[in-house]
Scaffold this active site. Structure first.
Site, PDB file in Angstrom:
ATOM      1  N   ALA A  32       0.870  -1.190   0.000  1.00 49.92           N
ATOM      2  CA  ALA A  32       0.000   0.000   0.000  1.00 49.92           C
ATOM      3  C   ALA A  32       0.905   1.239   0.000  1.00 49.92           C
ATOM      4  CB  ALA A  32      -0.962   0.003   1.188  1.00 49.92           C
ATOM      5  N   HIS A  37       6.881   5.804   1.618  1.00 54.01           N
ATOM      6  CA  HIS A  37       7.705   4.646   1.260  1.00 54.01           C
ATOM      7  C   HIS A  37       8.675   5.012   0.126  1.00 54.01           C
ATOM      8  CE1 HIS A  37       3.914   2.565   2.688  1.00 54.01           C
ATOM      9  NE2 HIS A  37       4.832   1.980   3.434  1.00 54.01           N
ATOM     10  N   GLN A  61       2.475  -9.586  13.172  1.00 56.35           N
ATOM     11  CA  GLN A  61       2.641  -8.329  13.904  1.00 56.35           C
ATOM     12  C   GLN A  61       1.299  -7.619  14.148  1.00 56.35           C
ATOM     13  OE1 GLN A  61       5.196  -6.352  10.773  1.00 56.35           O
ATOM     14  NE2 GLN A  61       4.019  -4.534  11.347  1.00 56.35           N
ATOM     15  N   GLY A 147      10.910   4.612   8.251  1.00 54.28           N
ATOM     16  CA  GLY A 147      10.351   5.941   8.483  1.00 54.28           C
ATOM     17  C   GLY A 147      10.334   6.283   9.969  1.00 54.28           C
ATOM     18  N   LYS A 149       8.093   8.011  11.336  1.00 54.43           N
ATOM     19  CA  LYS A 149       6.717   8.084  11.854  1.00 54.43           C
ATOM     20  C   LYS A 149       6.498   6.976  12.881  1.00 54.43           C
ATOM     21  CE  LYS A 149       3.078   6.863   9.381  1.00 54.43           C
ATOM     22  NZ  LYS A 149       2.338   5.814  10.119  1.00 54.43           N
ATOM     23  N   VAL A 176       6.951  11.823   6.007  1.00 54.34           N
ATOM     24  CA  VAL A 176       6.469  12.546   4.818  1.00 54.34           C
ATOM     25  C   VAL A 176       4.990  12.864   5.064  1.00 54.34           C
ATOM     26  CG1 VAL A 176       6.102  12.437   2.325  1.00 54.34           C
ATOM     27  CG2 VAL A 176       8.136  11.388   3.333  1.00 54.34           C
TER      28      VAL A 176
HETATM   29  O1  PAF Z   1       6.677  -0.470   9.124  1.00 58.63           O
HETATM   30  C1  PAF Z   1       6.229  -1.432   8.483  1.00 58.63           C
HETATM   31  O2  PAF Z   1       5.639  -1.300   7.395  1.00 58.63           O
HETATM   32  C2  PAF Z   1       6.378  -2.827   9.056  1.00 58.63           C
HETATM   33  O3  PAF Z   1       6.244  -2.825  10.436  1.00 58.63           O
HETATM   34  C3  PAF Z   1       7.689  -3.527   8.634  1.00 58.63           C
HETATM   35  C4  PAF Z   1       8.908  -2.814   9.177  1.00 58.63           C
HETATM   36  C5  PAF Z   1       7.758  -3.593   7.116  1.00 58.63           C
HETATM   37  C6  PAF Z   1       7.715  -4.954   9.171  1.00 58.63           C
HETATM   38  O4  PAF Z   1       6.631  -5.705   8.693  1.00 58.63           O
END
Ligand code: PAF
Length: 280
Positions: A32, A37, A61, A147, A149, A176
């Site tokens: 996304a 990014h 996670q 990031g 954030k 950003v």
């Molecule tokens: O920040 C994220 O998008 C996620 O926590 C990461 C670091 C890609 C791990 O899945």
């Protein structure tokens, strides 16, 4: 741009680059993709010879199954965006590829995950650490880009790399923002039109807190931020903490730390938004 789904294929291309003396930059993502990014990819391109982006919605996670289910998945558009900025390699593994065995390892991040996101999202940082460790072992980057954030995540990943230990430079990149100040996040696309119009108030309030930090106490500034957002009657503030930027421990006096940030998590429209502001 090369797209890989299998670990051995990606590793073999990367070892070829390494043998030829090329440095590898890595940007882990859950897809996304937005300008935030892409700014990480740009930073990686400036500092490294080849850049790998991973796109993997890491199930372990997510402490909330509904959040995992609703997490936006936009692979085709993501690949187009990466192609447009000349990214070299994209790794898009399946869950089976990443986790052929159940994850059993545990981590101790001490006080770093005892605050803010840690107690509110049980298992979240263990899941982040597990996936980032696997991705680092696969990609073996010289530098990895995250990031600011997700300020607490960045601190935990720095700690993870020290603990393992891995010789990877962790580079934190600035938040950003959209023109109206809202921190870019994949979750923003789940906001209603009204929510999207109101959401920038989070950053506006954080910014208004900066001048107050020169004449008011830490507690007063905290009350100002929480009170201003809550009185709009649309935000549900999960936390706003003013913390030492290295230990992440809340401070009670501005003289307690040299680097000081304010971290907030707030619900709007059933969407959990986070942001960060630097005071010192
Ligand atoms: O920040 C994220 O998008 C996620 O926590 C990461 C670091 C890609 C791990 O899945």
């Amino acid at each position: 741009m090369e797209v890989y789904t299998r670990i051995p294929d990606l590793k073999s291309t990367l070892s070829h680059h390494r043998i030829n003396g090329r440095t590898v930059g890595f940007v882990p993502t859950m897809g996304a993709l937005h300008e935030g990014h892409l700014s990480l990819v740009n930073a990686a391109q400036m500092l490294c010879d080849v850049v790998v982006v991973s796109i993997f919605v890491n199930p372990i996670q997510f402490n909330n199954p509904e959040d995992l289910e609703k997490y936006p998945r936009t692979l085709r558009a993501d690949l187009e965006k990466l192609q447009a900025i000349d990214c070299d390699m994209v790794f898009v593994p399946s869950v089976e590829e990443m986790y052929p065995e159940p994850v059993t390892e545990t981590y101790d991040f001490g006080e770093l995950d005892a605050v803010m996101e840690g107690p509110r999202r049980p298992g979240h940082f263990a899941g982040v650490a597990a996936v980032v460790r696997r991705l680092f072992e696969i990609v073996e980057p010289n530098k990895a880009f995250f990031g600011e954030k997700d300020f607490q995540q960045l601190a935990i990943i720095r700690q993870l790399v020290k603990q393992l230990p891995m010789d990877i430079d962790i580079i934190g990149c600035p938040v950003v923002r959209a023109k109206d100040g809202l921190a870019l996040s994949s979750r923003n696309m789940r906001l209603s039109d009204r929510g999207r119009r109101i959401a920038p108030q989070i950053y506006a309030t954080l910014q208004n807190a900066i001048p107050r930090s020169h004449c008011k106490s830490v507690d007063e500034v905290k009350r100002y931020v929480i009170g201003s957002l809550e009185c709009m009657q649309v935000f549900d503030i999960e936390y706003f903490e003013i913390v030492n930027d290295t230990t992440l421990q809340p401070i009670s006096d501005w003289s307690e730390a040299q680097g000081i940030v304010g971290c907030i998590a707030a619900w709007l429209d059933g969407v959990r938004l986070i942001d960060v502001i630097r005071f010192r």
